[in-house]
Scaffold this active site. Structure first.
Site, short mmCIF file in Angstrom:
data_model
loop_
_atom_site.label_atom_id
_atom_site.label_comp_id
_atom_site.label_asym_id
_atom_site.label_seq_id
_atom_site.Cartn_x
_atom_site.Cartn_y
_atom_site.Cartn_z
N SER A 9 0.76 -1.09 0.14
CA SER A 9 0.03 0.02 -0.03
C SER A 9 0.98 1.20 0.10
O SER A 9 1.54 1.43 0.79
CB SER A 9 -0.99 0.10 1.01
OG SER A 9 -1.65 1.36 1.20
N HIS A 34 -0.99 -0.95 -4.48
CA HIS A 34 -2.14 -0.48 -3.84
C HIS A 34 -2.34 0.69 -3.38
O HIS A 34 -1.60 1.39 -2.74
CB HIS A 34 -2.57 -1.39 -2.33
CG HIS A 34 -3.95 -1.30 -2.17
ND1 HIS A 34 -5.22 -2.00 -2.41
CD2 HIS A 34 -4.20 -0.63 -0.90
CE1 HIS A 34 -5.95 -1.56 -1.81
NE2 HIS A 34 -5.60 -0.80 -0.60
N ASP A 36 -4.41 3.93 -2.10
CA ASP A 36 -5.77 4.43 -1.29
C ASP A 36 -6.21 5.79 -1.52
O ASP A 36 -5.36 6.72 -1.31
CB ASP A 36 -5.30 4.33 0.05
CG ASP A 36 -5.10 2.68 0.59
OD1 ASP A 36 -6.19 1.87 0.32
OD2 ASP A 36 -4.11 2.31 1.02
N MET A 38 -8.84 8.64 -0.46
CA MET A 38 -9.79 9.08 0.76
C MET A 38 -10.17 10.40 0.48
O MET A 38 -9.25 11.30 0.29
CB MET A 38 -9.13 8.88 2.23
CG MET A 38 -8.41 7.49 2.16
SD MET A 38 -7.52 7.66 3.82
CE MET A 38 -6.76 5.90 3.76
N HIS A 67 -8.02 1.72 -4.60
CA HIS A 67 -9.07 1.44 -3.69
C HIS A 67 -9.70 2.96 -3.29
O HIS A 67 -9.26 3.42 -2.54
CB HIS A 67 -8.61 0.88 -2.29
CG HIS A 67 -9.42 0.67 -1.06
ND1 HIS A 67 -8.74 0.35 0.04
CD2 HIS A 67 -10.62 0.71 -0.95
CE1 HIS A 67 -9.73 0.33 1.25
NE2 HIS A 67 -10.99 0.46 0.33
N MET A 69 -12.13 5.21 -1.16
CA MET A 69 -13.01 5.47 -0.10
C MET A 69 -13.32 6.56 -0.13
O MET A 69 -13.09 7.65 0.65
CB MET A 69 -12.03 5.17 1.38
CG MET A 69 -11.41 3.91 1.57
SD MET A 69 -10.11 3.65 2.46
CE MET A 69 -8.72 3.74 1.04
N MET A 138 -12.05 -5.41 4.31
CA MET A 138 -11.22 -4.48 5.26
C MET A 138 -11.09 -5.31 6.44
O MET A 138 -12.19 -5.66 7.14
CB MET A 138 -12.26 -3.26 5.46
CG MET A 138 -11.98 -2.21 4.35
SD MET A 138 -10.47 -1.65 3.66
CE MET A 138 -9.58 -1.40 5.04
N GLY A 143 -9.55 4.24 6.46
CA GLY A 143 -9.02 5.54 6.84
C GLY A 143 -7.61 5.93 7.21
O GLY A 143 -7.10 6.83 6.97
N PHE A 144 -6.93 4.83 7.70
CA PHE A 144 -5.55 4.99 8.34
C PHE A 144 -4.89 3.73 8.12
O PHE A 144 -5.56 2.57 8.29
CB PHE A 144 -5.47 5.39 9.95
CG PHE A 144 -6.43 6.85 9.93
CD1 PHE A 144 -5.80 7.84 9.91
CD2 PHE A 144 -7.93 6.53 10.36
CE1 PHE A 144 -6.40 9.04 10.39
CE2 PHE A 144 -8.47 7.83 10.42
CZ PHE A 144 -7.81 8.91 10.48
N GLY A 145 -3.41 3.89 7.81
CA GLY A 145 -2.66 2.59 7.83
C GLY A 145 -2.14 2.53 9.50
O GLY A 145 -2.31 3.29 10.17
N GLY A 146 -1.59 1.20 9.56
CA GLY A 146 -0.75 1.28 10.77
C GLY A 146 -1.93 0.66 11.77
O GLY A 146 -1.56 0.70 12.96
N ASP A 176 -7.29 -6.06 3.38
CA ASP A 176 -6.52 -4.87 3.47
C ASP A 176 -6.58 -4.45 5.23
O ASP A 176 -7.74 -4.10 5.51
CB ASP A 176 -7.35 -4.06 2.66
CG ASP A 176 -6.51 -2.74 2.53
OD1 ASP A 176 -5.48 -2.43 3.07
OD2 ASP A 176 -7.17 -1.88 1.78
N GLY A 177 -5.75 -4.27 5.60
CA GLY A 177 -5.48 -3.79 7.07
C GLY A 177 -4.72 -4.57 8.02
O GLY A 177 -5.28 -5.59 8.19
N GLY A 178 -3.61 -4.15 8.42
CA GLY A 178 -3.08 -4.80 9.65
C GLY A 178 -2.32 -6.16 9.00
O GLY A 178 -2.13 -7.14 10.06
N GLY A 198 0.76 -2.18 4.12
CA GLY A 198 1.32 -0.74 4.17
C GLY A 198 2.40 -0.84 5.10
O GLY A 198 3.69 -1.04 4.67
N SER A 199 2.09 -0.59 6.22
CA SER A 199 3.26 -0.35 7.27
C SER A 199 4.03 -1.55 7.30
O SER A 199 5.38 -1.26 7.70
CB SER A 199 2.71 0.35 8.61
OG SER A 199 1.38 -0.07 8.72
C1 DX5 Z 1 -6.62 1.84 5.18
C2 DX5 Z 1 -6.31 1.35 3.68
C3 DX5 Z 1 -5.17 0.37 3.79
C4 DX5 Z 1 -3.82 0.72 4.44
C5 DX5 Z 1 -3.35 -0.43 4.89
O1 DX5 Z 1 -8.00 2.43 5.07
O2 DX5 Z 1 -7.18 0.86 2.79
O3 DX5 Z 1 -4.78 0.23 2.47
O4 DX5 Z 1 -2.88 1.53 3.59
O5 DX5 Z 1 -2.37 -0.36 5.57
P1 DX5 Z 1 -1.48 -1.21 6.83
O6 DX5 Z 1 -1.05 -2.48 6.17
O7 DX5 Z 1 -0.33 -0.26 7.57
O8 DX5 Z 1 -2.73 -1.54 7.87
ZN ZN Z 2 -6.63 0.03 0.99
#
Ligand code: DX5
Ligand code: ZN
Length: 220
Positions: A9, A34, A36, A38, A67, A69, A138, A143-146, A176-178, A198-199
């Site tokens: 991501s 990927h 994102d 928003m 993606h 959002m 999801m 909304g946020f990474g990490g 997607d996420g964590g 992502g992170s």
């Molecule tokens: C969150 C995004 C994800 C995000 C994932 O809303 O859709 O794609 O970047 O980041 P990580 O892998 O850090 O959870």
């Molecule tokens: Zn995403």
């Protein structure tokens, strides 16, 4: 068995060195970019928009997985196609006429995906599952990474896989996420085809090795 895909991501990249990070993904064993998008309305954050996607697309040599959002995504389908998106994913919760939106994405020559929030039941996709190229589950609130991974995701992925098989549908399941090396194997076992990270990738000291490791876990 099809090989499982890794989609770093770009939200977690270093925007001051975006081209460097894109080249890293080009060079890596990752499969997709990927992206994102928003709008600060559908989710409580604003990421980046068209000019940044244009810059990414200029350098990216792999599939561009967008993606969205955003509310009312129909307004921008054509523009995302023109910017080079290969897959366009909209949120179930943001579309009143989801079937029409899916057809509009395909009419622009892109693969169509639908994302569902952690609270959205997979059964709600039953009537469109055969029309979809991808379902994005999801595993955090968007909304946020990490953020940390929501454990209920495994059971959602299993239910979704069962629905896809029962309908002889061909949609890929993207999570997607964590996502990390700690949950990747279990996600793939549950039925995931594409892992977004992502992170986990961008915070790593050796990003290439981290992607390689995740790809290996997903395909072993
Ligand atoms: C969150 C995004 C994800 C995000 C994932 O809303 O859709 O794609 O970047 O980041 P990580 O892998 O850090 O959870
Ligand atoms: Zn995403």
């Amino acid at each position: 068995m099809n090989s499982k895909l890794i989609a770093p991501s770009v939200l977690a990249a270093d925007f001051g060195n975006l081209q460097r990070d894109i080249e890293m993904i080009n060079k890596s064993e990752a499969d997709w970019f990927h992206i994102d998008i928003m709008d600060g309305v559908f989710v409580p954050n604003i990421s980046y928009g068209m000019p940044v996607l244009k810059a990414i697309a200029k350098h990216a040599k792999k599939t561009i997985d967008v993606h969205l959002m955003i509310i009312d995504p129909d307004r921008y389908i054509k523009e995302f196609a023109e910017l080079g998106s290969n897959i366009l994913t909209v949120h179930y919760e943001a579309c009143t006429h989801l079937h029409r939106t899916i057809q509009a994405i395909k009419a622009e020559g892109m693969k169509a995906g639908v994302a569902i929030n952690p609270h959205t039941n997979v059964d709600l996709l039953k009537d469109v599952i055969k029309d979809l190229d991808l379902v994005l589950v999801m595993s955090v609130n968007p909304g946020f990474g990490g953020q940390s991974f929501i454990e209920n995701t495994y059971s959602k992925v299993r239910q979704l896989k069962e629905m896809i098989v029962n309908h002889s549908a061909s949609a890929l399941i993207e999570v997607d996420g964590g996502v990390t090396d700690k949950n990747a194997a279990k996600l793939v076992k549950a039925g995931a085809d594409v892992l977004v990270a992502g992170s986990y990738v961008f915070k790593a000291k050796d990003q290439l090795e981290t992607i390689k490791g995740l790809k290996k876990i997903a395909n072993s």
